[in-house]
Design a protein around this motif. Structure first.
Motif, short mmCIF file in Angstrom:
data_model
loop_
_atom_site.label_atom_id
_atom_site.label_comp_id
_atom_site.label_asym_id
_atom_site.label_seq_id
_atom_site.Cartn_x
_atom_site.Cartn_y
_atom_site.Cartn_z
N ASN A 15 -7.97 107.80 -29.57
CA ASN A 15 -8.10 106.94 -30.75
C ASN A 15 -6.90 105.99 -30.40
OD1 ASN A 15 -10.22 107.73 -32.02
ND2 ASN A 15 -9.16 109.00 -33.52
N ALA A 16 -5.67 106.38 -29.98
CA ALA A 16 -4.45 105.79 -29.85
C ALA A 16 -4.74 104.88 -28.69
CB ALA A 16 -3.37 106.65 -29.87
N THR A 19 -6.99 101.81 -29.25
CA THR A 19 -6.66 100.86 -30.26
C THR A 19 -5.27 100.11 -30.10
OG1 THR A 19 -7.71 102.36 -31.87
CG2 THR A 19 -6.53 100.53 -32.85
N GLU A 25 1.93 95.25 -35.62
CA GLU A 25 0.66 95.48 -36.39
C GLU A 25 1.09 95.12 -37.78
OE1 GLU A 25 -2.32 95.48 -35.48
OE2 GLU A 25 -2.51 97.23 -33.93
N ASP A 370 -9.25 98.86 -41.53
CA ASP A 370 -7.90 99.56 -41.20
C ASP A 370 -7.75 100.90 -42.12
OD1 ASP A 370 -7.21 98.78 -43.78
OD2 ASP A 370 -5.80 97.50 -42.64
N ASN A 403 -11.78 102.27 -36.57
CA ASN A 403 -10.62 101.48 -37.12
C ASN A 403 -10.26 100.71 -36.07
OD1 ASN A 403 -8.00 101.01 -38.18
ND2 ASN A 403 -8.04 103.07 -39.38
N TYR A 406 -4.06 100.84 -35.31
CA TYR A 406 -3.25 102.13 -34.98
C TYR A 406 -2.07 102.39 -35.98
CZ TYR A 406 -0.48 105.51 -32.48
OH TYR A 406 0.12 106.57 -31.91
N ASP A 412 -2.35 108.04 -35.07
CA ASP A 412 -3.58 108.07 -35.11
C ASP A 412 -4.13 106.76 -35.92
OD1 ASP A 412 -6.23 108.87 -34.67
OD2 ASP A 412 -6.36 110.54 -35.88
N VAL A 413 -5.37 106.54 -35.85
CA VAL A 413 -5.97 105.45 -36.82
C VAL A 413 -5.91 106.14 -38.18
CG1 VAL A 413 -7.23 104.36 -35.17
CG2 VAL A 413 -8.31 106.30 -36.25
N GLY A 424 -10.85 105.08 -33.12
CA GLY A 424 -10.20 103.70 -32.87
C GLY A 424 -11.01 102.76 -32.26
N ARG A 426 -10.97 98.68 -30.28
CA ARG A 426 -10.28 97.42 -30.01
C ARG A 426 -11.11 96.37 -29.91
NH1 ARG A 426 -5.79 94.69 -28.75
NH2 ARG A 426 -6.01 93.30 -26.80
#
Length: 471
Positions: A15-16, A19, A25, A370, A403, A406, A412-413, A424, A426
Motif C-alpha cells: 500500500n505504501a 501510494t 501530502e 483519502d 486510497n 499515504y 499505511d493508507v 493504496g 496512485r
C-alpha cells in the motif's frame, strides 16, 4: 496467526509503495513521508526480503521501486535467487532520469559491489541511443560510467563527456548539434526540447518562436506542459492518447469554463483512455457503484496538486468502462453530478454517499477517498460494518476502498474500518490489479496464498521483460 501477520506486513508495505512518493501530502509533510517510508523499507527488507524484492513486479510507483533497488544493492550479502533479474527488469521500465538519479545515490552511498557494476553496465548497454543520453542526461551518464569503471559506448561519446574540447566536429548528429548550438541558433531545433530550451534562453530566442519551431522535437507531455505558451505560438496540442490519470490531471488544470466549452473532446478522451485501461476487463464487473471523494482534501498539496481528485476522476471513467453497459452509478461526496466540472470543495460525507450507493444493491462498491470521513466522523465505517454483518453476510456485494493518499503516521493508507479492505492507489489505471490485491487485504488469507500470487506476478513480469528484450 504468524502467517496472517506476515501477510498484513507485506500488504501494508505494498500500500505504501503504490501510494507514497516521499512528497508533501494534504495532512503530512515531506519529512514525515520520507521517515515513514524509510522505516517500512528497512523493516520489510530485513524480515521478508524475497517478498520485498518480488514487489518490484507489482504496480508500485517508481519512487519506491528505486528505493527497493537501492536497498537490495546496498546489501548484497543477503541477496536471494533471482533478485538481479528482477532489478534489471524493473530498471528497464523506469524513466532514464530516475535510473541515473539512482546511480548517483548509489555512488554517494559508496555502493560499488560487483552486482551493482554489472547491473549498471547492462542497463547502459541496453540504452537505444547512448549519444542522446549523453546530451540529455550528461551528468548522470558521467556519474554512472565513472562509478562502475566503464568506458563510454563509443569514442565520440567518450570525448563529448570527458574531453569536450578534443574534437572540432562530431559525426553523430545529436552531438554535433549540441556543439553547434553554442553559436548557431538553427542547431537548437535538432536537440531534445529540454536541452534546446537552455540554449534558446542563452541566445535570447523569443519564447513563442522557439516553441513553434521546436514542436516536432517535443514529447506529448512536454507539449501539454507548455500548452498555453504553445497555443500562442500556433502549436497544436491535444489530450488524445494520454494515460488516464495524466489526462485527468490535465483536465482538472483547465478552468471550469474551458472544460465546459471542450466537453465533448475531453469526455471522449477520458472515455477512450478508460477503455484502453480496462482492456480485457471491460464490461465484466456487472453492476458497479462508486463513491468518489471531491472534498477539499482532494486538492492534495503544492507538489501533488489535485492528485487525489484526478485519481477519483480517472476511476470514475474507468469504473464506467468496467461495469456492464448502463450498470454504473458514480456518486461524488459533494453531491455533484457532472464529473467534468468537479473541484475540491467541502467536507467528506462518505457514510451518506455509501448509503445511497448500497441502496441500489450493486455487485461491487468501490470507494475512492483519502479515508477522512468527517460528516459525521466514522459513519462510513459503521455503515459498512452493519451492512457486512447484518444485511449482507453472504457478501453478495464486494466492497473495496482504494486510497490515493499515504498516511505517514499510520504507515499505511487510512482505512474506513476493519471490515473493509483498503489498498493504496496512485494511478487510476492500476485499479483492476489493485482490486485483486484487495482480496488479500481482508485478512482471510495467509502468507502462502500471497506468496503464490507474488510468484505468479514475478513470472509474468520477467516473461514480459524477456519478450521485450527479444523484440
Amino acid at each position: 496467526m504468524s502467517e496472517l501477520v506476515a501477510a498484513e506486513d507485506v500488504l501494508l508495505f505494498v500500500n505504501a509503495a503504490v501510494t507514497a512518493t516521499g512528497q508533501r501530502e494534504f495532512r503530512s509533510s515531506a519529512a514525515e513521508q520520507r521517515l515513514s517510508l524509510d522505516f517500512l523499507h528497512a523493516y520489510v527488507r530485513v524480515n521478508y526480503r524475497p517478498l520485498y524484492a518480488a514487489c518490484l513486479a507489482l504496480d508500485i510507483n517508481d519512487h519506491n521501486a528505486a528505493l527497493v533497488v537501492e536497498q537490495l544493492l546496498r546489501t548484497p550479502g543477503e541477496a536471494g535467487e533471482g533478485e538481479g533479474r528482477l532489478v534489471a527488469a524493473r530498471l528497464a521500465r523506469m524513466a532514464p532520469q530516475r535510473v541515473y538519479r539512482l546511480f548517483r545515490a548509489l555512488r554517494a552511498a559508496g555502493v560499488n559491489n560487483r552486482r551493482t557494476r554489472a547491473i549498471t553496465r547492462d542497463w547502459l548497454a541496453a540504452r537505444p541511443d547512448p549519444a542522446l543520453d549523453a546530451v540529455k542526461y550528461r551528468a548522470g551518464v558521467k556519474t554512472a560510467l565513472r562509478h562502475a569503471h566503464l568506458p563510454a559506448a563509443d569514442a565520440e561519446t567518450g570525448d563529448f563527456l570527458f574531453a569536450p574540447g578534443r574534437r572540432t566536429r562530431y559525426a553523430h548528429r545529436t552531438l554535433e548539434a549540441y556543439r553547434r548550438a553554442g553559436y548557431e541558433q538553427a542547431a537548437l531545433y535538432e536537440l531534445p526540447f529540454t536541452v534546446a530550451e537552455g540554449f534558446a534562453a542563452r541566445h535570447g530566442v523569443d519564447r513563442a518562436v522557439f516553441l513553434e519551431r521546436i514542436a516536432p522535437r517535443m514529447t506529448r507531455l512536454e507539449r501539454l506542459r507548455t500548452e498555453r505558451a504553445a497555443g500562442r505560438g500556433g502549436v497544436a496540442t491535444g489530450p488524445a492518447g494520454m494515460p488516464l490519470t495524466r489526462l485527468a490531471l490535465y483536465v482538472l488544470a483547465l478552468p471550469l469554463a474551458e472544460r465546459a466549452a471542450r466537453r465533448a473532446e475531453l469526455t471522449g478522451a477520458l472515455r477512450a483512455a478508460a477503455r484502453r485501461a480496462a482492456g480485457p476487463y471491460a464490461g465484466s464487473w456487472g453492476r458497479v457503484a462508486a463513491v468518489l471523494d471531491d472534498s477539499f482534501s482532494s486538492s492534495g498539496s503544492a507538489v501533488k496538486r489535485r492528485r487525489p481528485l484526478a485519481v477519483a476522476l480517472g476511476c470514475h471513467f474507468l469504473l464506467e468502462a468496467l461495469a456492464a453497459p448502463g450498470a454504473y452509478t458514480g456518486l461524488w461526496t459533494s453531491g455533484g453530478t457532472d464529473p467534468l466540472l468537479v473541484r475540491p470543495y467541502g467536507p467528506t460525507p462518505l457514510g451518506l454517499r455509501i448509503l445511497d450507493a448500497l441502496d441500489g444493491g450493486p455487485d461491487r462498491l468501490v470507494v475512492v477517498s483519502d479515508g477522512w470521513d468527517n460528516a459525521p466522523p466514522g459513519l462510513a465505517g459503521e455503515v459498512l460494518r452493519v451492512w457486512r454483518t447484518r444485511l449482507d453476510p453472504e457478501r453478495r456485494t464486494a466492497v473495496v476502498h482504494v486510497n490515493p493518499v499515504y498516511d505517514a503516521g499510520a504507515f499505511d493508507v487510512r482505512r474506513l474500518g476493519p471490515s473493509v479492505p483498503a489498498v493504496g492507489i496512485r494511478d487510476a489505471e492500476d485499479l483492476p490489479a489493485l482490486v485483486e490485491i484487495a482480496g488479500f487485504a481482508e485478512g482471510r488469507t495467509g502468507l502462502t496464498e500471497l506468496r503464490a500470487y507474488l510468484d505468479r506476478r514475478v513470472a509474468d513480469f520477467l516473461a514480459a521483460h524477456a519478450k521485450g528484450e527479444r523484440a
